[in-house]
Design a protein around this motif. Structure first.
Motif, PDB file in Angstrom:
ATOM      1  N   ASP A 406      11.735   5.015  -7.148  1.00 59.36           N
ATOM      2  CA  ASP A 406      11.443   4.370  -5.872  1.00 59.36           C
ATOM      3  C   ASP A 406      10.044   4.657  -5.500  1.00 59.36           C
ATOM      4  OD1 ASP A 406      11.351   4.161  -2.858  1.00 59.36           O
ATOM      5  OD2 ASP A 406      13.439   3.864  -2.924  1.00 59.36           O
ATOM      6  N   ALA A 408       8.572   4.945  -2.784  1.00 60.14           N
ATOM      7  CA  ALA A 408       8.158   5.891  -1.583  1.00 60.14           C
ATOM      8  C   ALA A 408       8.273   7.338  -2.155  1.00 60.14           C
ATOM      9  CB  ALA A 408       9.407   5.853  -0.599  1.00 60.14           C
ATOM     10  N   ILE A 457      16.322  -1.193  -6.873  1.00 61.54           N
ATOM     11  CA  ILE A 457      15.319  -0.537  -7.253  1.00 61.54           C
ATOM     12  C   ILE A 457      15.145  -1.186  -8.758  1.00 61.54           C
ATOM     13  CG2 ILE A 457      14.092   1.405  -7.807  1.00 61.54           C
ATOM     14  CD1 ILE A 457      15.671   2.773  -5.645  1.00 61.54           C
ATOM     15  N   ARG A 462      10.980  -1.982  -6.341  1.00 57.49           N
ATOM     16  CA  ARG A 462      10.477  -1.984  -4.929  1.00 57.49           C
ATOM     17  C   ARG A 462      11.355  -0.729  -4.362  1.00 57.49           C
ATOM     18  NH1 ARG A 462      11.626  -7.346  -2.701  1.00 57.49           N
ATOM     19  NH2 ARG A 462      11.082  -6.412  -0.731  1.00 57.49           N
ATOM     20  N   SER A 463      11.065  -0.418  -3.196  1.00 58.40           N
ATOM     21  CA  SER A 463      11.546   0.727  -2.494  1.00 58.40           C
ATOM     22  C   SER A 463      12.743   0.569  -1.653  1.00 58.40           C
ATOM     23  CB  SER A 463      10.696   1.449  -1.695  1.00 58.40           C
ATOM     24  OG  SER A 463      11.277   2.516  -0.890  1.00 58.40           O
TER      25      SER A 463
END
Ligand code: ZN
Length: 546
Positions: A406, A408, A457, A462-463
């Motif tokens: 992820d 993030a 994901i 993407r997060s």
């Protein structure tokens, strides 16, 4: 089939649905029939109704999407349940918010010997150093322990320090630190091995079997509500297995468990071979549809964030880490396990560790003249391009966790590995294209286990926490229908369970999930808000949304 019907088993025809079967012989269907705990028919509405006969109850799915129950390919069941019962502090923005949450949790659990929390963030604490006093203000009469979000440190109150026996005289353990004031008194913050050896070891010691059953119950409830019907447990030990056996015998093990016995690196090769013999005994003893021991698990190296993963070239900070298990220690033990018919799962995150894992599996099949053992490598966060084709050549499963890439939570990971290596991180697509069998899971509780955000994901890179962040090496993203297959059919195959789970097909156990909206007919963002409506295990509802 006929027999089951004569036994009076309940028959149901589920019609008018959108059935994604994960079965390559028939990927889509409108209907399926269940008799007792088995799927007995898949096809069109008319076909299934005709096949099920007039005694079958007809259930209208109203076009809802149905998939096989999810099989999490890498899980820690008891730990996840324990974490689930703690107060979650990840959203607390400051000490006052943490205090409010901890106080409320303590009041809700007046008889718990410890008040336990998890996932507080350093940015919520002034100077990033928490103190016992901050917690004493809200809970003074009982010990409090709160794990940091990264599971590398723990924060305790004064009663906690006392319960742990930490005084000014307590020495820092090797590789850890007890924070102290100017007089040498512990201030309530335990770092690295101080958290592990002092706080967590104490908690493990005081946890009894009835608490473990509570942890297991909490985990099962959470899993069922998120559509998971099977897990491959990667850290089985005697206490966890004991709890699972009780749950099965009492009839509430509503998640199927296939377990890998966790190997301890301590001792000599003889000690390691004794552990293999113990796993082989458990393998013979535990072989039910709900609970099965399939093999062993090695933690070959550490993690990239802590620069403890075994890589070939130094980290950005100039360090290199030795593996926990090197080739010499691993090879004879993997060969013995292979000879005993056990599946080996090897946690290997850095390129050097992945190469070692492939080498010992290759060695085992050579010396034993064995094949088809379905050994597996866990995580594979960064590997050498030259090793990519070896997964298919050796029949090694690539077990990966999209939640770990992820965006993030990638800043430190990327910085430590540096370019160009970070551009080859978590190469699930590359492994698939090279013919490897990829399996998806989450490694909960190190990451959230809900399958749909994990698939988001996998398919977008993407997060799931913050979808606005740039994608993490988007060329490694997987098509969603394939990814669902990796989280169901492939995960079942990876633990020799393809004959009874992971697909909606005749002869399979009736484990399936209803969700809305149809995530396969929408933008991937829908995976972040789609809802599990119903989870069924063995033909029996184990979760229904309100
Ligand atoms: Zn794990």
């Amino acid at each position: 089939m006929q027999q089951m019907s004569n036994n009076g088993a309940v028959s149901k025809a589920y019609v008018n649905g959108t059935i994604f079967t994960a079965d390559p012989n028939r990927v889509w269907a409108h209907a399926f029939g269940v008799r007792g705990n088995q799927i007995v028919a898949v096809g069109s509405d008319d076909e299934v109704i005709a096949e099920m006969g007039s005694d079958a109850e007809v259930c209208d799915l109203n076009a809802t999407l149905v998939t096989p129950g999810f099989v999490d390919g890498h899980f820690h069941l008891l730990m996840t349940g324990e974490a689930q019962l703690r107060v979650d502090l990840v959203h607390a923005k400051n000490v006052a918010e943490i205090q409010t949450l901890v106080k409320a949790h303590a009041e809700r659990h007046p008889h718990a010997p410890w008040v336990l929390g998890k996932s507080w963030l350093f940015e919520a604490i002034p100077g990033q150093t928490p103190t016992a006093t901050m917690l004493d203000e809200v809970v003074a009469d009982r010990p409090v322990l709160l794990d940091a979000n990264d599971y590398h440190s723990a924060w305790v109150n004064t009663a906690g320090l006392r319960a742990l026996g930490v005084t000014a005289e307590t020495a820092d353990p090797a590789g850890g630190r007890i924070d102290r004031d100017e007089n040498g008194h512990a201030t309530g913050f335990l770092e690295e091995t101080a958290a592990d050896q002092i706080a967590w070891a104490h908690l493990e010691h005081i946890t009894d079997d009835s608490q473990r059953l509570d942890h297991l119950r909490a985990a099962i409830e959470g899993l069922n509500s998120s559509g998971i019907t099977s897990v491959i447990d990667m850290g089985l030990n005697a206490a966890a297995l004991r709890a699972m056996v009780v749950a099965e015998s009492e009839g509430w093990l509503d998640v199927r468990v296939v377990g890998h016995w966790l190997m301890s690196r301590e001792g000599s090769t003889d000690d390691h071979l004794a552990q293999v013999a113990e796993a082989a005994r458990l393998f013979k003893e535990h072989q039910s549809e709900r609970l099965r021991v399939t093999g062993i698990k090695f933690i070959v190296d550490g993690v990239i964030d802590g620069c403890t993963a075994h890589v070939k070239e130094p980290y950005a900070n100039g360090t290199l880490a030795a593996p926990i298990w090197d080739y010499g220690a691993l090879a004879p033990v993997v060969a013995a396990a292979d000879a005993a018919g056990l599946q080996c799962a090897l946690h290997a995150i850095g390129d050097a560790a992945v190469k070692t894992a492939l080498d010992v599996i290759e060695n085992a099949s050579r010396v034993n003249e064995s094949s088809g053992r379905r050994h597996r490598i866990e995580h594979i966060e960064y590997l050498d391009e030259a090793d990519v084709p070896r997964f298919a050549q050796l029949g090694v499963t690539a077990s990966m966790q999209p939640v770990h890439c992820d965006p993030a939570i990638q800043a430190n990971w990327r910085q430590m590995l540096g370019e160009p290596r970070a551009a080859r991180g978590y190469p699930s697509r590359e492994l698939v294209d090279a013919g490897a069998r990829v399996v998806l899971g989450t490694d909960a509780p190190t990451a959230p286990y809900a399958p749909l955000p994990n698939l988001f994901i996998a398919t977008t890179r993407r997060s799931a926490f913050d979808p606005s962040l740039p994608a993490n090496v988007p060329e490694f993203s997987l098509p969603l229908d394939d990814a669902i297959g990796y989280a169901t059919a492939n995960a079942a195959w990876s633990c020799f369970a393809e004959g009874d789970r992971g697909r909606i097909a005749p002869g399979m156990l009736a484990d399936f999930v209803l969700m809305e909206p149809d995530v396969l007919a929408s933008d991937p963002e829908v995976l972040l808000r789609a809802k599990i409506l119903l989870t069924v295990v063995d033909g029996v509802q184990v979760y229904r949304a309100e």
